[in-house]
Design an enzyme around this catalytic site. Sequence first.
Site, mmCIF file in Angstrom:
data_model
loop_
_atom_site.group_PDB
_atom_site.id
_atom_site.type_symbol
_atom_site.label_atom_id
_atom_site.label_comp_id
_atom_site.label_asym_id
_atom_site.label_seq_id
_atom_site.Cartn_x
_atom_site.Cartn_y
_atom_site.Cartn_z
ATOM 1 N N GLU A 1 -1.725 8.064 6.074
ATOM 2 C CA GLU A 1 -0.677 7.226 6.658
ATOM 3 C C GLU A 1 -0.913 5.743 6.443
ATOM 4 O O GLU A 1 0.045 4.965 6.367
ATOM 5 C CB GLU A 1 -0.519 7.516 8.156
ATOM 6 N N HIS B 1 1.910 15.040 19.299
ATOM 7 C CA HIS B 1 3.077 15.220 18.425
ATOM 8 C C HIS B 1 4.377 14.930 19.172
ATOM 9 O O HIS B 1 5.419 15.485 18.838
ATOM 10 C CB HIS B 1 3.142 16.643 17.878
HETATM 11 C C1 LIG Z 1 -2.669 12.161 10.825
HETATM 12 C C2 LIG Z 1 -1.784 13.332 10.631
HETATM 13 N N1 LIG Z 1 -0.936 13.349 9.592
HETATM 14 C C3 LIG Z 1 -0.129 14.399 9.394
HETATM 15 C C4 LIG Z 1 -0.151 15.464 10.242
HETATM 16 C C5 LIG Z 1 0.801 16.634 10.055
HETATM 17 N N2 LIG Z 1 0.037 17.769 9.565
HETATM 18 C C6 LIG Z 1 -0.512 18.652 10.407
HETATM 19 S S1 LIG Z 1 -1.480 19.733 9.634
HETATM 20 C C7 LIG Z 1 -1.118 19.067 8.134
HETATM 21 C C8 LIG Z 1 -1.749 19.647 6.917
HETATM 22 C C9 LIG Z 1 -3.223 19.616 7.044
HETATM 23 O O1 LIG Z 1 -3.814 20.103 5.915
HETATM 24 P P1 LIG Z 1 -5.345 20.456 5.902
HETATM 25 O O2 LIG Z 1 -6.136 19.308 6.425
HETATM 26 O O3 LIG Z 1 -5.673 20.929 4.545
HETATM 27 O O4 LIG Z 1 -5.473 21.635 6.969
HETATM 28 P P2 LIG Z 1 -4.737 23.041 6.940
HETATM 29 O O5 LIG Z 1 -3.441 22.861 7.638
HETATM 30 O O6 LIG Z 1 -4.562 23.453 5.535
HETATM 31 O O7 LIG Z 1 -5.639 23.940 7.695
HETATM 32 C C10 LIG Z 1 -0.262 17.998 8.264
HETATM 33 C C11 LIG Z 1 0.268 17.197 7.147
HETATM 34 C C12 LIG Z 1 -1.043 15.399 11.343
HETATM 35 N N3 LIG Z 1 -1.112 16.383 12.246
HETATM 36 N N4 LIG Z 1 -1.855 14.342 11.493
#
Ligand SMILES: Cc1ncc(C[n+]2csc(CCOP(=O)(O)OP(=O)(O)O)c2C)c(N)n1
Lengths: 324, 329
Positions: B61, B130
């Site tokens: 971000e 959220h």
């Molecule tokens: C700072 C932030 N940015 C975006 C999100 C929205 N978001 C939640 S999970 C996710 C994907 C996360 O990917 P990863 O770290 O690979 O974990 P996974 O979901 O694959 O277990 C996103 C974009 C968030 N929760 N926090």
Amino acid sequence: MNQSFADLSPERLRALLHQMMLIRAFEEAAEQLYLQGLIHGTMHLSVGQEASAVGACAALRPTDYILSTHRGHGHCIAKGARVDLMMAEFFGKETGYCRGRGGSMHMADVDTGNLGANGIVAGGVPMAAGVGLSIRMQQQDRVVLVFFGDGATNEGAFHESLNLAAIWNLPVIYFCENNQYAMSMAIARASKVEKLSDRACAYGIPGVTVDGNDLLAVYCATKEAVERARSGGGPTLIEAQTYRWKGHSKSDKQRYRTKEEVKAWQERDPIARLAQKMLEASLLTEADLQHLQARVDEEIAAAVAFAKASPEPDPATIFEGVYA
Amino acid sequence: MSRELTYAEAVREAIDLAMARDERVFLIGEDVGVYGGAFGVTDGLYQKYGPERVRDTPISEAVIAGVATGAALTGMRPIAEIQFMDFITLSMEQLVLQAAKLRFMLGGKVQVPFVLRTPAGAGTGAAAQHSESLENWFVHVPGLKVVMPSTPADAKGLLLASIEDPNPVIFVEHKLLYRTKGAVPEGYYTIPLSQTEVKRVGRDLTIVATSLMVVRALEAAETLAKEGIEVEVVDPRTLKPLDAEPIVRSVCKTGRVLIVHEACKTGGFGGELAAVIAESEAFDYLDAPIRRLAGLDIPVPYNRELERRMVPQVEDIVDAARRLVKEAR
Ligand SMILES: Cc1ncc(C[n+]2csc(CCOP(=O)(O)OP(=O)(O)O)c2C)c(N)n1
Ligand SMILES: [Mg+2]
């Protein structure tokens, strides 16, 4: 002792298999309850990733800490949480781990060293350095393991934390569950580094990539990192290669991957793999396996019943917990 | 000509029109491409404009805000999306210390024309990280504009005006508004920023509300009308710079004002509105104290009922309005 099972006794192995099965059953039940409208909000399921949660936590002591993620049910169970109190939290009940205030994304069991899931990607990673520092300053015989996804490795805070833990030699294990995607973003699109563990060299710490669907591989790699951290050798970055079978959350149309890809990974089911290996080594019988499954089903049914019967939080307590 | 669109469709149509019209406009954010955005707002734009102009980013971000700032500084017109307003906390430095101040610090020699769109608000059971409503943080920063539309037609016209604006604009959408429907004019049109609108005319009480609370205030007004209480509902639409005059005029007319927003009460936009009213000529017309109805000063709880109680509901607005019309100074 069978060489391919490291230092894990048959009883221990059966316990770990049970944990993996319990995680899967918990999440499948949670999904059903959500579809029935009994649980609100959203949830992130780790079905297919059970070996990384269980293998990593198996290398920890009860007194060690973990920090977890939005996809954290597995970590919570693997560190020793009770599924009934987790299920109650899911239902938003007063008896839940967070008194119904946190829900799936904030599940925590401080008594078993789980300092909490996290709604923020990489949210736990900077804190891990603080926990590591606190352990060091209080001269405790503990380590902290922080889980995060592949997506988290592109947040600035990730880099700040690894660098700090490295220069201060903190007892932190950085455990990346690389399930190939961050929502729709394939890791190959999000990073030019082929192995995420290669990023360790940027901080001068060891990095290792393991098959995250192989419980033993995860356990052995984590054990080595834990021993290093405990003996003052500083942090390690572990990358466990795995895959999430389900969509990112409850609103994912999964346009970014193919059914064939999902199917190929399902053939590497971490639970079936361990069970098969134990069957072949005569550490388990088909009857044992059936017995385990029956036990897991009972535990989940009891958890759901407990959660349903539990009271809602009293609205009069709504301001509690904001300040200590 | 107009037709019914959802709020999400109206936002998408605005982005589409801006991209078709101006090659400098591009979209950047997490999962804005094939996924179509976490709430489906950018659905189909990737297929239409391709990966060069609809750019998925890693989860970063700080650099999303930075890329928007840097690109805007040098001739582009980015629309950045922060997936949930909560995550804007990770963009703060680039937004507050760079984008907002660059023009001023450089003696007016540059401009930073970008829009940062982000969904805010509770009500989805997504708990404390959220569900934030952080708009007032940005209201406090000179150099940023803050827009918070409550209807599909406003969302479209205000977004197009925000994209045309030569300043960084924080454009706050509400998750619960995405599926609400309303008549939306076809084609390209803008609604000027800093133009407060009276959404409903009434004589007994002014309700100044923002975003989702406008919808709830209008619903409350219907109930109150049946009891003979005629409520005037005023929607600032742009929080900064604020068009105060219609608010003041309304309060002069009704002599009573209830301010409603979802964000936590303490330090919220309602305090600013109350001060603006108290400092104006409306002060002399007040028949009762200025009242605020806002989110409780707690993080958003997961439990459904606690979450509901945290945020003003229609019945809370009705109650507060009923009490206020009976109050005397
Ligand atoms: C700072 C932030 N940015 C975006 C999100 C929205 N978001 C939640 S999970 C996710 C994907 C996360 O990917 P990863 O770290 O690979 O974990 P996974 O979901 O694959 O277990 C996103 C974009 C968030 N929760 N926090
Ligand atoms: Mg991932």
